[in-house]
Design a protein around this motif. Structure first.
Motif, PDB file in Angstrom:
ATOM      1  N   ARG A 191     -66.906  52.934   1.897  1.00 45.19           N
ATOM      2  CA  ARG A 191     -66.169  51.915   1.396  1.00 45.19           C
ATOM      3  C   ARG A 191     -66.850  50.535   0.891  1.00 45.19           C
ATOM      4  N   ILE A 192     -67.698  50.231   2.083  1.00 44.49           N
ATOM      5  CA  ILE A 192     -68.494  48.903   1.613  1.00 44.49           C
ATOM      6  C   ILE A 192     -69.290  49.261   0.359  1.00 44.49           C
ATOM      7  N   LYS A 193     -70.159  50.506   0.305  1.00 43.33           N
ATOM      8  CA  LYS A 193     -70.911  50.894  -1.040  1.00 43.33           C
ATOM      9  C   LYS A 193     -69.954  50.730  -2.289  1.00 43.33           C
ATOM     10  N   SER A 194     -68.818  51.202  -2.079  1.00 46.78           N
ATOM     11  CA  SER A 194     -67.865  51.075  -3.350  1.00 46.78           C
ATOM     12  C   SER A 194     -67.612  49.521  -3.618  1.00 46.78           C
ATOM     13  N   ILE A 195     -67.335  48.726  -2.733  1.00 48.00           N
ATOM     14  CA  ILE A 195     -66.981  47.366  -3.111  1.00 48.00           C
ATOM     15  C   ILE A 195     -68.217  46.727  -3.558  1.00 48.00           C
ATOM     16  N   ASN A 196     -69.234  46.757  -2.917  1.00 49.99           N
ATOM     17  CA  ASN A 196     -70.521  46.337  -3.527  1.00 49.99           C
ATOM     18  C   ASN A 196     -70.660  46.758  -4.859  1.00 49.99           C
ATOM     19  N   ASN A 197     -70.372  48.166  -5.113  1.00 54.17           N
ATOM     20  CA  ASN A 197     -70.705  48.562  -6.411  1.00 54.17           C
ATOM     21  C   ASN A 197     -69.978  47.906  -7.556  1.00 54.17           C
ATOM     22  N   VAL A 198     -68.817  47.723  -7.069  1.00 49.43           N
ATOM     23  CA  VAL A 198     -67.835  46.843  -8.088  1.00 49.43           C
ATOM     24  C   VAL A 198     -68.279  45.423  -8.460  1.00 49.43           C
ATOM     25  N   ARG A 199     -68.943  44.811  -7.451  1.00 45.23           N
ATOM     26  CA  ARG A 199     -69.714  43.574  -7.460  1.00 45.23           C
ATOM     27  C   ARG A 199     -70.891  43.663  -8.477  1.00 45.23           C
ATOM     28  N   THR A 200     -71.476  44.796  -8.261  1.00 44.67           N
ATOM     29  CA  THR A 200     -72.647  45.126  -8.895  1.00 44.67           C
ATOM     30  C   THR A 200     -72.549  45.336 -10.534  1.00 44.67           C
ATOM     31  N   VAL A 201     -71.419  46.031 -10.672  1.00 47.28           N
ATOM     32  CA  VAL A 201     -70.909  46.628 -12.163  1.00 47.28           C
ATOM     33  C   VAL A 201     -70.734  45.373 -13.044  1.00 47.28           C
ATOM     34  N   ARG A 202     -70.063  44.451 -12.349  1.00 52.62           N
ATOM     35  CA  ARG A 202     -69.806  43.336 -12.888  1.00 52.62           C
ATOM     36  C   ARG A 202     -70.748  42.339 -13.358  1.00 52.62           C
ATOM     37  N   SER A 203     -71.820  42.515 -12.691  1.00 52.97           N
ATOM     38  CA  SER A 203     -73.192  41.679 -13.004  1.00 52.97           C
ATOM     39  C   SER A 203     -74.013  42.352 -14.073  1.00 52.97           C
ATOM     40  N   ARG A 204     -73.980  43.607 -13.847  1.00 51.86           N
ATOM     41  CA  ARG A 204     -74.690  44.442 -14.647  1.00 51.86           C
ATOM     42  C   ARG A 204     -74.272  44.273 -16.056  1.00 51.86           C
TER      43      ARG A 204
END
Length: 319
Positions: A111-124
């Protein structure tokens, strides 16, 4: 990850050992402390992570904060929490070390990875859309000529050696680094950004461009200088960045981080920012955790209210 002014660290000179042990004794609070060891998360993120209601997570965070084991900071309309960084008291250090010896449950790490992925997708998504007008967008926050001389000071200390630039943008800093260094590598996960650089520096043999996510980049190459200018506030995990940068440095290598000082200007999120700046003390904590030591700090004021900090960190022995 502290992205705005941190509260003063709690005074733990007269420890209530029983209260601290009680705070850590609950399995959920123990796991929250493990999660908050490196990065910071908001209440809603933690509620999602642990599949608990927001009021329940808020209650546990309040107990941890009263005990002095976590700190909070406000960023815009949200509060973010991180584990307290305390150097002085051996008991607290031992307590945290004991917690960290036990791994998080697999479902929590996922779930940590999923939350960080959400942050990353927004920036990408932002950089994919604006690769051709990065210079104009960056100028709204801070023109590179405000801080380029500070970066070049450290480049001269490593003159004719090798450098790595993370997140090169439109290549403004690269253009200044290349004459100083024997070879420069730049890494970015945006193919559009790298395509623009390949055009701009088509005949520059000293430059190598790499299409990769820096945090997941598998290369074993090491460098004398790693530069990251206005990159950290776009990343899901600033702590992970410092760990990755430290692995890329040779002995006595330098890491130069140029960033926004912690602020409360929400409009920068429209420009792809994940975080609202940083305090130098937090950057130094991440650097120290990665095995680096701070050797220089410079603050540059701007008229738009977004001040810049240029910090340099080093591996092993001093220059």
């Amino acid at each position: 990850a502290s992205m705005a002014a941190l509260e003063p660290l709690p005074v733990l000179a007269n420890l209530d050992v029983a209260a601290l042990c009680k705070a850590v004794g609950d399995p959920l609070r123990a796991n929250i402390l493990r999660v908050l060891a490196r990065d910071s998360y908001g209440v809603l993120e933690l509620a999602s992570m642990f599949d608990k209601a927001q009021p329940a997570i808020s209650h546990h965070l309040k107990l941890l904060k009263v005990s002095g084991l976590v700190t909070s900071r406000r960023e815009g309309q949200h509060l973010y929490y991180q584990r307290t960084h305390i150097d002085a008291h051996g008991f607290v250090q031992a307590l945290f070390a004991a917690l960290d010896d036990e791994p998080l449950p697999t479902r929590i790490t996922q779930r940590i990875k999923s939350i960080n992925n959400v942050r990353t997708v927004r920036s990408r998504a932002f950089f994919a859309e604006h690769a051709s007008d990065l210079a104009q967008l960056h100028t709204r926050i801070c023109a590179p000529d405000i801080y380029v001389d500070e970066i070049l000071h450290f480049a001269r200390l490593k003159r004719d050696q090798t450098a790595l630039e993370v997140g090169p943008g439109d290549g403004t800093i690269l253009a200044s680094l290349l004459p100083q260094m024997a070879a420069v590598t730049t890494v970015d996960e945006s193919s559009a950004v790298l395509a623009n650089l390949d055009k701009r520096f088509a005949n520059t043999h000293a430059l190598t461009t790499v299409h990769a996510d820096f945090l997941g980049w598998s290369s074993r190459s090491r460098y004398d200088l790693v530069n990251a200018a206005m990159v950290l506030h776009h990343l899901a995990s600033p702590a992970a960045f410092f760990a990755a940068a430290a692995r890329r440095l040779r002995p006595d290598g330098l890491l130069v981080v140029t960033e926004l000082k912690a602020h409360q200007h929400e409009w920068v999120r429209e420009l792809g920012d994940v975080w609202l700046g940083f305090e130098s003390s937090q950057l130094e904590t991440w650097a120290r955790d990665a095995g680096l030591r701070a050797i220089s700090e410079k603050r540059l004021a701007q008229r738009n209210g977004l001040d810049i900090i240029v910090n340099c960190y080093q591996t092993n022995t001093g220059i």
